[in-house]
Design a protein around this motif. Structure first.
Motif, PDB file in Angstrom:
ATOM      1  N   MET A 118      31.288  47.935  25.323  1.00 19.61           N
ATOM      2  CA  MET A 118      31.758  46.575  25.115  1.00 19.61           C
ATOM      3  C   MET A 118      31.787  45.835  26.447  1.00 19.61           C
ATOM      4  SD  MET A 118      35.341  45.269  23.433  1.00 19.61           S
ATOM      5  CE  MET A 118      35.693  43.529  23.311  1.00 19.61           C
ATOM      6  N   MET A 119      31.081  44.720  26.493  1.00 17.06           N
ATOM      7  CA  MET A 119      30.991  43.965  27.730  1.00 17.06           C
ATOM      8  C   MET A 119      32.208  43.031  27.863  1.00 17.06           C
ATOM      9  SD  MET A 119      26.984  42.949  27.902  1.00 17.06           S
ATOM     10  CE  MET A 119      27.284  42.090  29.458  1.00 17.06           C
ATOM     11  N   VAL A 120      32.783  43.040  29.048  1.00 16.69           N
ATOM     12  CA  VAL A 120      33.910  42.159  29.340  1.00 16.69           C
ATOM     13  C   VAL A 120      33.377  40.907  29.999  1.00 16.69           C
ATOM     14  CG1 VAL A 120      36.083  41.907  30.568  1.00 16.69           C
ATOM     15  CG2 VAL A 120      35.438  44.123  29.607  1.00 16.69           C
ATOM     16  N   LYS A 121      33.708  39.770  29.412  1.00 19.25           N
ATOM     17  CA  LYS A 121      33.227  38.507  29.954  1.00 19.25           C
ATOM     18  C   LYS A 121      33.875  38.239  31.295  1.00 19.25           C
ATOM     19  CE  LYS A 121      32.821  33.599  28.900  1.00 19.25           C
ATOM     20  NZ  LYS A 121      33.174  32.519  27.937  1.00 19.25           N
ATOM     21  N   LYS A 122      33.040  37.969  32.271  1.00 21.77           N
ATOM     22  CA  LYS A 122      33.542  37.699  33.603  1.00 21.77           C
ATOM     23  C   LYS A 122      34.136  36.299  33.672  1.00 21.77           C
ATOM     24  CE  LYS A 122      32.204  37.790  38.465  1.00 21.77           C
ATOM     25  NZ  LYS A 122      31.089  37.989  39.423  1.00 21.77           N
ATOM     26  N   ARG A 123      35.339  36.256  34.186  1.00 25.00           N
ATOM     27  CA  ARG A 123      36.013  34.964  34.282  1.00 25.00           C
ATOM     28  C   ARG A 123      35.445  34.147  35.429  1.00 25.00           C
ATOM     29  NH1 ARG A 123      42.316  35.424  34.403  1.00 25.00           N
ATOM     30  NH2 ARG A 123      41.833  36.695  36.239  1.00 25.00           N
ATOM     31  N   SER A 124      35.412  32.841  35.229  1.00 30.13           N
ATOM     32  CA  SER A 124      34.903  31.944  36.261  1.00 30.13           C
ATOM     33  C   SER A 124      35.896  31.840  37.411  1.00 30.13           C
ATOM     34  CB  SER A 124      34.649  30.553  35.673  1.00 30.13           C
ATOM     35  OG  SER A 124      35.865  29.976  35.232  1.00 30.13           O
ATOM     36  N   PHE A 125      35.443  31.246  38.486  1.00 29.99           N
ATOM     37  CA  PHE A 125      36.306  31.080  39.660  1.00 29.99           C
ATOM     38  C   PHE A 125      37.507  30.217  39.326  1.00 29.99           C
ATOM     39  CE2 PHE A 125      37.499  28.477  43.332  1.00 29.99           C
ATOM     40  CZ  PHE A 125      37.925  29.475  44.211  1.00 29.99           C
ATOM     41  N   TYR A 126      37.296  29.175  38.494  1.00 26.75           N
ATOM     42  CA  TYR A 126      38.401  28.295  38.123  1.00 26.75           C
ATOM     43  C   TYR A 126      39.451  29.042  37.310  1.00 26.75           C
ATOM     44  CZ  TYR A 126      41.035  24.707  35.661  1.00 26.75           C
ATOM     45  OH  TYR A 126      42.051  23.964  35.127  1.00 26.75           O
ATOM     46  N   GLU A 127      39.017  29.875  36.355  1.00 29.71           N
ATOM     47  CA  GLU A 127      39.954  30.637  35.534  1.00 29.71           C
ATOM     48  C   GLU A 127      40.755  31.628  36.379  1.00 29.71           C
ATOM     49  OE1 GLU A 127      37.369  32.326  32.656  1.00 29.71           O
ATOM     50  OE2 GLU A 127      37.623  30.689  31.221  1.00 29.71           O
ATOM     51  N   GLN A 128      40.088  32.217  37.383  1.00 29.91           N
ATOM     52  CA  GLN A 128      40.786  33.167  38.245  1.00 29.91           C
ATOM     53  C   GLN A 128      41.789  32.478  39.169  1.00 29.91           C
ATOM     54  OE1 GLN A 128      37.789  35.367  40.339  1.00 29.91           O
ATOM     55  NE2 GLN A 128      37.041  36.425  38.524  1.00 29.91           N
ATOM     56  N   ARG A 134      43.191  29.417  38.650  1.00 35.26           N
ATOM     57  CA  ARG A 134      44.051  28.441  38.003  1.00 35.26           C
ATOM     58  C   ARG A 134      45.538  28.736  38.184  1.00 35.26           C
ATOM     59  NH1 ARG A 134      42.925  27.243  31.777  1.00 35.26           N
ATOM     60  NH2 ARG A 134      43.417  29.486  31.705  1.00 35.26           N
ATOM     61  N   PRO A 135      46.019  29.984  38.032  1.00 38.23           N
ATOM     62  CA  PRO A 135      47.455  30.225  38.249  1.00 38.23           C
ATOM     63  C   PRO A 135      47.908  29.860  39.663  1.00 38.23           C
ATOM     64  CG  PRO A 135      46.458  32.070  37.101  1.00 38.23           C
ATOM     65  CD  PRO A 135      45.333  31.203  37.556  1.00 38.23           C
ATOM     66  N   TYR A 136      47.042  30.131  40.652  1.00 43.24           N
ATOM     67  CA  TYR A 136      47.403  29.817  42.038  1.00 43.24           C
ATOM     68  C   TYR A 136      47.406  28.308  42.271  1.00 43.24           C
ATOM     69  CZ  TYR A 136      46.333  34.776  42.529  1.00 43.24           C
ATOM     70  OH  TYR A 136      46.311  36.140  42.371  1.00 43.24           O
ATOM     71  N   ILE A 137      46.474  27.609  41.636  1.00 44.23           N
ATOM     72  CA  ILE A 137      46.420  26.151  41.779  1.00 44.23           C
ATOM     73  C   ILE A 137      47.668  25.519  41.176  1.00 44.23           C
ATOM     74  CG2 ILE A 137      45.182  24.066  41.096  1.00 44.23           C
ATOM     75  CD1 ILE A 137      42.602  25.687  41.183  1.00 44.23           C
ATOM     76  N   ILE A 138      48.055  25.989  39.979  1.00 47.28           N
ATOM     77  CA  ILE A 138      49.256  25.457  39.320  1.00 47.28           C
ATOM     78  C   ILE A 138      50.495  25.740  40.153  1.00 47.28           C
ATOM     79  CG2 ILE A 138      50.723  25.643  37.275  1.00 47.28           C
ATOM     80  CD1 ILE A 138      48.203  26.222  35.651  1.00 47.28           C
ATOM     81  N   SER A 139      50.584  26.958  40.701  1.00 50.86           N
ATOM     82  CA  SER A 139      51.743  27.311  41.535  1.00 50.86           C
ATOM     83  C   SER A 139      51.799  26.441  42.779  1.00 50.86           C
ATOM     84  CB  SER A 139      51.673  28.789  41.935  1.00 50.86           C
ATOM     85  OG  SER A 139      51.667  29.626  40.805  1.00 50.86           O
ATOM     86  N   LEU A 140      50.633  26.171  43.376  1.00 55.38           N
ATOM     87  CA  LEU A 140      50.591  25.324  44.564  1.00 55.38           C
ATOM     88  C   LEU A 140      51.022  23.894  44.244  1.00 55.38           C
ATOM     89  CD1 LEU A 140      49.870  24.947  47.537  1.00 55.38           C
ATOM     90  CD2 LEU A 140      47.504  24.497  46.829  1.00 55.38           C
ATOM     91  N   ILE A 141      50.573  23.381  43.098  1.00 54.77           N
ATOM     92  CA  ILE A 141      50.959  22.024  42.694  1.00 54.77           C
ATOM     93  C   ILE A 141      52.469  21.937  42.466  1.00 54.77           C
ATOM     94  CG2 ILE A 141      50.744  20.292  40.874  1.00 54.77           C
ATOM     95  CD1 ILE A 141      47.845  21.182  40.517  1.00 54.77           C
ATOM     96  N   VAL A 142      53.032  22.934  41.782  1.00 58.88           N
ATOM     97  CA  VAL A 142      54.479  22.945  41.537  1.00 58.88           C
ATOM     98  C   VAL A 142      55.244  23.013  42.854  1.00 58.88           C
ATOM     99  CG1 VAL A 142      56.379  24.265  40.521  1.00 58.88           C
ATOM    100  CG2 VAL A 142      54.253  23.950  39.238  1.00 58.88           C
ATOM    101  N   LEU A 143      54.768  23.846  43.789  1.00 58.03           N
ATOM    102  CA  LEU A 143      55.424  23.964  45.090  1.00 58.03           C
ATOM    103  C   LEU A 143      55.388  22.641  45.856  1.00 58.03           C
ATOM    104  CD1 LEU A 143      56.779  25.734  47.235  1.00 58.03           C
ATOM    105  CD2 LEU A 143      54.479  26.373  48.037  1.00 58.03           C
TER     106      LEU A 143
END
Length: 264
Positions: A1-11, A13-22
């Motif tokens: 079963m192949m695991v779909k590789k996540r894009s750079f944005y998906e990887q 995104r949590p850090y971007i959201i955390s930075l915006i909140v900070l």
């Protein structure tokens, strides 16, 4: 079963959201004007703790209606009346705001908007408004607590109506019943335990809110508390704070016990 590789944005995104909140938090704190701690802060804090450990026990009950017991009873009465009155008034608002279909509903959207507008005004603001209308005292506190609680409980009640199973209603209508029969025999018996649960929960919050309404003259234990603070009567402040803590703790325990029995 192949695991779909996540894009750079998906990887990232949590850090971007955390930075915006900070950044938002830093920006919010940058607007606070901090002029330092006053030289008398330690003395005042020590006086408050001294009052808590050496309370004015003579203020607990005097029999003249100007004591802690009378103030706490008045606070409970304000919270109780405000909650009970609003719990009945909130029911039609809840059915107005409840969305029973997935499609857009003008009725539901307008009801939710009205409840949001009611919730916008805090109890203290409403208390000041009602004091101007009916004068200072417990009656203004009841009105403020009741109006604000309509918005809060109307929202909770409408969510309870939205989450019920529609099967019993459809069965009654299919058997020849009308909408009133479905409401009387299916909807209300289903949502009533939730309504009572939310009412008790709101009463817990109302007791805390009613404790500070007296600060603006709307009755309750807040009035003697602000007077004691203004005159720096720390032993009086201590006994009032102890009374509020005991009252809120007992009410929370009783309400929690009743709500557990309802949800069994």
């Amino acid at each position: 079963m192949m695991v779909k590789k996540r894009s750079f944005y998906e990887q990232s995104r949590p850090y971007i959201i955390s930075l915006i909140v900070l950044l938002i938090v830093i920006w919010a704190f940058s607007g606070i004007q901090f002029s330092g701690i006053k030289s008398s802060a330690g003395q005042i804090l020590g006086s408050i703790f001294s009052g808590l450990f050496h309370p004015d026990w003579s203020y607990v009950y005097s029999g003249h209606g100007e004591d802690l017991v009378s103030a706490l009873i008045e606070t409970l009465a304000i919270a109780f009346l405000g909650t009970i009155i609003s719990s009945f008034i909130a029911v039609p608002f809840a059915f107005w705001a409840a969305r029973t279909t997935k499609k857009f509903s003008v009725r539901s959207s307008s009801g939710k908007f009205v409840l949001t507008v009611i919730r916008v005004f805090p109890e203290l603001v409403l208390a000041i408004m009602f004091i101007k209308a009916v004068g200072p005292g417990a009656f203004a506190g009841v009105l403020a607590m009741g109006v604000h609680s309509i918005g809060m409980m109307g929202k909770l009640f409408s969510e309870a109506i939205e989450n019920i199973d529609r099967g019993p209603e459809e069965a009654i209508i299919s058997a020849g019943g009308n909408r009133f029969d479905a409401l009387n025999w299916a909807t209300l018996p289903t949502v009533m335990p939730e309504f009572i649960n939310f009412t008790l929960y709101r009463f817990e919050i109302a007791v805390r809110s009613a404790s500070i309404l007296g600060i603006v003259g709307a009755g309750g234990v807040g009035a003697p508390l602000i007077f004691a603070l203004s005159t720096r009567s720390w032993s009086r402040v201590g006994i009032i704070l102890i009374g509020i803590v005991v009252m809120v703790t007992v009410i929370d325990w009783l309400s929690g016990t009743i709500r557990k029995q309802l949800l069994k």
